[in-house]
Enzyme design. Sequence first.
Site, PDB file in Angstrom:
ATOM      1  N   ILE A 257       0.837  -1.206   0.000  1.00  0.00           N
ATOM      2  CA  ILE A 257       0.000   0.000   0.000  1.00  0.00           C
ATOM      3  C   ILE A 257       0.870   1.255   0.000  1.00  0.00           C
ATOM      4  O   ILE A 257       0.620   2.200  -0.751  1.00  0.00           O
ATOM      5  CB  ILE A 257      -0.961  -0.017   1.213  1.00  0.00           C
ATOM      6  CG1 ILE A 257      -1.930  -1.201   1.098  1.00  0.00           C
ATOM      7  CG2 ILE A 257      -1.733   1.293   1.318  1.00  0.00           C
ATOM      8  CD1 ILE A 257      -2.748  -1.486   2.353  1.00  0.00           C
TER       9      ILE A 257
ATOM     10  N   ASP B  71      11.142   2.543   6.693  1.00  0.00           N
ATOM     11  CA  ASP B  71      10.683   1.148   6.773  1.00  0.00           C
ATOM     12  C   ASP B  71      11.791   0.365   7.444  1.00  0.00           C
ATOM     13  O   ASP B  71      12.971   0.606   7.169  1.00  0.00           O
ATOM     14  CB  ASP B  71      10.392   0.591   5.363  1.00  0.00           C
ATOM     15  CG  ASP B  71       9.558  -0.693   5.394  1.00  0.00           C
ATOM     16  OD1 ASP B  71       9.991  -1.660   6.061  1.00  0.00           O
ATOM     17  OD2 ASP B  71       8.495  -0.714   4.765  1.00  0.00           O
TER      18      ASP B  71
ATOM     19  N   CYS C 213       2.375   1.048   7.846  1.00  0.00           N
ATOM     20  CA  CYS C 213       3.061  -0.121   8.414  1.00  0.00           C
ATOM     21  C   CYS C 213       2.073  -0.895   9.282  1.00  0.00           C
ATOM     22  O   CYS C 213       1.031  -0.366   9.673  1.00  0.00           O
ATOM     23  CB  CYS C 213       4.272   0.326   9.232  1.00  0.00           C
ATOM     24  SG  CYS C 213       3.841   1.354  10.626  1.00  0.00           S
ATOM     25  N   PRO C 214       2.364  -2.157   9.581  1.00  0.00           N
ATOM     26  CA  PRO C 214       1.419  -2.931  10.408  1.00  0.00           C
ATOM     27  C   PRO C 214       1.483  -2.499  11.870  1.00  0.00           C
ATOM     28  O   PRO C 214       2.445  -1.861  12.296  1.00  0.00           O
ATOM     29  CB  PRO C 214       1.910  -4.370  10.251  1.00  0.00           C
ATOM     30  CG  PRO C 214       3.336  -4.271   9.866  1.00  0.00           C
ATOM     31  CD  PRO C 214       3.515  -2.968   9.146  1.00  0.00           C
TER      32      PRO C 214
ATOM     33  N   THR D 212      -4.382   5.214   7.485  1.00  0.00           N
ATOM     34  CA  THR D 212      -5.307   4.219   6.924  1.00  0.00           C
ATOM     35  C   THR D 212      -4.831   2.822   7.298  1.00  0.00           C
ATOM     36  O   THR D 212      -5.253   1.845   6.696  1.00  0.00           O
ATOM     37  CB  THR D 212      -5.389   4.317   5.381  1.00  0.00           C
ATOM     38  OG1 THR D 212      -4.063   4.212   4.857  1.00  0.00           O
ATOM     39  CG2 THR D 212      -6.036   5.600   4.918  1.00  0.00           C
ATOM     40  N   SER D 213      -3.930   2.728   8.286  1.00  0.00           N
ATOM     41  CA  SER D 213      -3.354   1.409   8.594  1.00  0.00           C
ATOM     42  C   SER D 213      -4.065   0.762   9.780  1.00  0.00           C
ATOM     43  O   SER D 213      -4.980  -0.038   9.592  1.00  0.00           O
ATOM     44  CB  SER D 213      -1.857   1.540   8.827  1.00  0.00           C
ATOM     45  OG  SER D 213      -1.285   0.270   8.874  1.00  0.00           O
ATOM     46  N   ARG D 214      -3.666   1.093  10.987  1.00  0.00           N
ATOM     47  CA  ARG D 214      -4.343   0.577  12.177  1.00  0.00           C
ATOM     48  C   ARG D 214      -4.360   1.684  13.223  1.00  0.00           C
ATOM     49  O   ARG D 214      -3.363   2.392  13.417  1.00  0.00           O
ATOM     50  CB  ARG D 214      -3.622  -0.648  12.747  1.00  0.00           C
ATOM     51  CG  ARG D 214      -3.843  -1.931  11.966  1.00  0.00           C
ATOM     52  CD  ARG D 214      -5.304  -2.434  12.067  1.00  0.00           C
ATOM     53  NE  ARG D 214      -5.534  -3.660  11.321  1.00  0.00           N
ATOM     54  CZ  ARG D 214      -5.938  -3.719  10.059  1.00  0.00           C
ATOM     55  NH1 ARG D 214      -6.170  -2.611   9.375  1.00  0.00           N
ATOM     56  NH2 ARG D 214      -6.141  -4.889   9.479  1.00  0.00           N
TER      57      ARG D 214
ATOM     58  N   ASP E  20      -8.772   6.801   9.010  1.00  0.00           N
ATOM     59  CA  ASP E  20      -9.717   5.758   8.584  1.00  0.00           C
ATOM     60  C   ASP E  20      -9.807   4.679   9.650  1.00  0.00           C
ATOM     61  O   ASP E  20     -10.657   3.787   9.558  1.00  0.00           O
ATOM     62  CB  ASP E  20      -9.258   5.139   7.251  1.00  0.00           C
ATOM     63  CG  ASP E  20     -10.255   4.119   6.719  1.00  0.00           C
ATOM     64  OD1 ASP E  20     -11.455   4.477   6.622  1.00  0.00           O
ATOM     65  OD2 ASP E  20      -9.852   2.973   6.440  1.00  0.00           O
TER      66      ASP E  20
ATOM     67  N   GLU F 239     -11.701   1.430  17.853  1.00  0.00           N
ATOM     68  CA  GLU F 239     -12.782   1.378  16.858  1.00  0.00           C
ATOM     69  C   GLU F 239     -13.654   0.135  16.955  1.00  0.00           C
ATOM     70  O   GLU F 239     -14.779   0.132  16.460  1.00  0.00           O
ATOM     71  CB  GLU F 239     -12.187   1.449  15.443  1.00  0.00           C
ATOM     72  CG  GLU F 239     -11.468   0.172  15.015  1.00  0.00           C
ATOM     73  CD  GLU F 239     -10.906   0.251  13.587  1.00  0.00           C
ATOM     74  OE1 GLU F 239     -10.304   1.274  13.249  1.00  0.00           O
ATOM     75  OE2 GLU F 239     -11.072  -0.737  12.841  1.00  0.00           O
TER      76      GLU F 239
ATOM     77  N   HIS G  65     -13.099   2.914   8.776  1.00  0.00           N
ATOM     78  CA  HIS G  65     -12.326   1.765   8.270  1.00  0.00           C
ATOM     79  C   HIS G  65     -12.884   1.314   6.914  1.00  0.00           C
ATOM     80  O   HIS G  65     -13.185   0.151   6.704  1.00  0.00           O
ATOM     81  CB  HIS G  65     -12.368   0.602   9.286  1.00  0.00           C
ATOM     82  CG  HIS G  65     -11.171  -0.297   9.171  1.00  0.00           C
ATOM     83  ND1 HIS G  65     -10.479  -0.774  10.250  1.00  0.00           N
ATOM     84  CD2 HIS G  65     -10.533  -0.817   8.085  1.00  0.00           C
ATOM     85  CE1 HIS G  65      -9.485  -1.540   9.846  1.00  0.00           C
ATOM     86  NE2 HIS G  65      -9.491  -1.587   8.534  1.00  0.00           N
TER      87      HIS G  65
HETATM   88  P1  NAI Z   1       2.817  -4.886   3.622  1.00  0.00           P
HETATM   89  O1  NAI Z   1       3.134  -6.045   4.499  1.00  0.00           O
HETATM   90  O2  NAI Z   1       2.902  -5.055   2.139  1.00  0.00           O
HETATM   91  O3  NAI Z   1       3.732  -3.639   4.021  1.00  0.00           O
HETATM   92  C1  NAI Z   1       3.973  -3.254   5.346  1.00  0.00           C
HETATM   93  C2  NAI Z   1       5.325  -2.585   5.386  1.00  0.00           C
HETATM   94  O4  NAI Z   1       5.534  -2.084   6.697  1.00  0.00           O
HETATM   95  C3  NAI Z   1       6.481  -3.539   5.062  1.00  0.00           C
HETATM   96  O5  NAI Z   1       7.317  -2.971   4.068  1.00  0.00           O
HETATM   97  C4  NAI Z   1       7.190  -3.676   6.388  1.00  0.00           C
HETATM   98  O6  NAI Z   1       8.587  -3.875   6.248  1.00  0.00           O
HETATM   99  C5  NAI Z   1       6.877  -2.337   7.024  1.00  0.00           C
HETATM  100  N1  NAI Z   1       7.103  -2.324   8.460  1.00  0.00           N
HETATM  101  C6  NAI Z   1       7.002  -3.348   9.342  1.00  0.00           C
HETATM  102  N2  NAI Z   1       7.319  -2.929  10.586  1.00  0.00           N
HETATM  103  C7  NAI Z   1       7.637  -1.611  10.456  1.00  0.00           C
HETATM  104  C8  NAI Z   1       8.057  -0.629  11.389  1.00  0.00           C
HETATM  105  N3  NAI Z   1       8.244  -0.924  12.678  1.00  0.00           N
HETATM  106  N4  NAI Z   1       8.288   0.616  10.935  1.00  0.00           N
HETATM  107  C9  NAI Z   1       8.136   0.912   9.612  1.00  0.00           C
HETATM  108  N5  NAI Z   1       7.744   0.021   8.679  1.00  0.00           N
HETATM  109  C10 NAI Z   1       7.497  -1.227   9.120  1.00  0.00           C
HETATM  110  O7  NAI Z   1       1.353  -4.425   4.060  1.00  0.00           O
HETATM  111  P2  NAI Z   1       0.317  -3.575   3.216  1.00  0.00           P
HETATM  112  O8  NAI Z   1      -0.519  -4.497   2.382  1.00  0.00           O
HETATM  113  O9  NAI Z   1       1.007  -2.447   2.556  1.00  0.00           O
HETATM  114  O10 NAI Z   1      -0.641  -3.034   4.367  1.00  0.00           O
HETATM  115  C11 NAI Z   1      -0.168  -2.092   5.333  1.00  0.00           C
HETATM  116  C12 NAI Z   1      -1.167  -1.991   6.469  1.00  0.00           C
HETATM  117  O11 NAI Z   1      -2.373  -1.418   5.983  1.00  0.00           O
HETATM  118  C13 NAI Z   1      -1.600  -3.354   7.038  1.00  0.00           C
HETATM  119  O12 NAI Z   1      -0.741  -3.760   8.083  1.00  0.00           O
HETATM  120  C14 NAI Z   1      -2.985  -3.074   7.559  1.00  0.00           C
HETATM  121  O13 NAI Z   1      -2.911  -2.798   8.940  1.00  0.00           O
HETATM  122  C15 NAI Z   1      -3.425  -1.820   6.825  1.00  0.00           C
HETATM  123  N6  NAI Z   1      -4.616  -2.020   6.018  1.00  0.00           N
HETATM  124  C16 NAI Z   1      -5.682  -1.183   6.207  1.00  0.00           C
HETATM  125  C17 NAI Z   1      -6.828  -1.318   5.452  1.00  0.00           C
HETATM  126  C18 NAI Z   1      -7.997  -0.399   5.615  1.00  0.00           C
HETATM  127  O14 NAI Z   1      -9.091  -0.680   5.088  1.00  0.00           O
HETATM  128  N7  NAI Z   1      -7.864   0.727   6.294  1.00  0.00           N
HETATM  129  C19 NAI Z   1      -6.952  -2.388   4.459  1.00  0.00           C
HETATM  130  C20 NAI Z   1      -5.732  -3.174   4.286  1.00  0.00           C
HETATM  131  C21 NAI Z   1      -4.625  -2.997   5.056  1.00  0.00           C
END
Ligand code: NAI
Length: 344
Positions: free
Chosen positions: A155, A174, A202-203, A229-231, A255, A260, A292
Amino acid sequence: MLKFAMFDTKPYDRPAFERYAKANEIEIKFYETKLTADTASLAEGFDGVIPFVNDEVDARVIDALHRYGIRLIAMRCAGYNNVDVKAAYGKVHILRVPAYSPYAVAEHAMAMLLTSIRRTHKAYIRTRDFNFSLSGMVGFDLHGKTVGVVGTGRIGRVFIDICRGFGMRVIAYDTFPAKDAGIEYVPLDELFANSDVISLHCPLTDDTRHMVNAESIAKMKKGVVIVNTSRGGLIDAEALLAGIKARHVGAACLDVYEEESDIFFEDFSGHIVDDDTLARLISMPNVLITSHQAFLTEEALDNIARTTVENITGFFAGKTSANEVCYHCPRQSKCQSGHRTPCF
Ligand code: NAI
């Protein structure tokens, strides 16, 4: 025929799941209630469960599912911070949908950012009331501004591309920087100090919980726009509120919200919401909150259902999967077995 119990089901979830389940001869019972220790008994007699982001898949729930002979938790989302992965190890397998539309989430992040800084949500309400005044509508150009992107996974990288299209300078942080991506990585403190806009991708982990807190907000530029938009747990909401009241944070686009789970996705209009922090945030003219919904596109819903059903059929066909979340290798790239053998 495999039988699955799906929790926290909303009307928009059903069509795609019904389509893919029928094509793969899976029977799904759709429950509106969330999966919690109190509702876990609804899963008895099923082969597995299909939870979502705010279901409480904690040790008590996992033990109950294990007692019912359930071997699979098929998460219908990417994040799994609501699953006690450690408690599940050796008992119940966890599969997830790692990517269903990074575009949906990244585009929503940009939609929120543009809405917030160009005040289109205010303009919509004004002009519907035939109020064509522009007072209080002054925004700023994104072009030439610096955006700090935390987390450059699927994302984050789509969001970076979008920001580049707007002529923004992108810096990123990252813990696992992407190689050959042409991204300018900087230490987190430098990102906080130099960004006009900060977007979190990030997660949520023990390391990232409350990464936006009083201390980090103090390091940010005055007027910074924070997009999440993450958590929700990435931001200490009380500290954000204090930063907004102090006029240090220029705007927040959220978001997701830490508390929540009992509120988002439900209709509380006409009710009194007990969460004072959320109520105060919503009352701020420079805070934009969506419930969300960043993932909520036709494409994403279809991909979620398709991948979840593929995860289920693959698991029961004895296949290993890169979509498995394992206590020993939450980052699949670190998996010792390369997912050639089942984790347990
Ligand atoms: P992804 O796994 O492809 O990317 C996450 C990135 O965060 C990775 O590059 C990872 O190395 C990095 N990361 C891990 N720990 C970190 C830290 N301590 N500091 C900085 N970076 C760190 O995940 P993706 O698909 O990009 O999703 C990201 C987040 O978006 C998910 O964890 C989820 O919580 C959230 N999400 C939210 C949605 C929504 O509807 N609002 C829908 C889908 C995902």
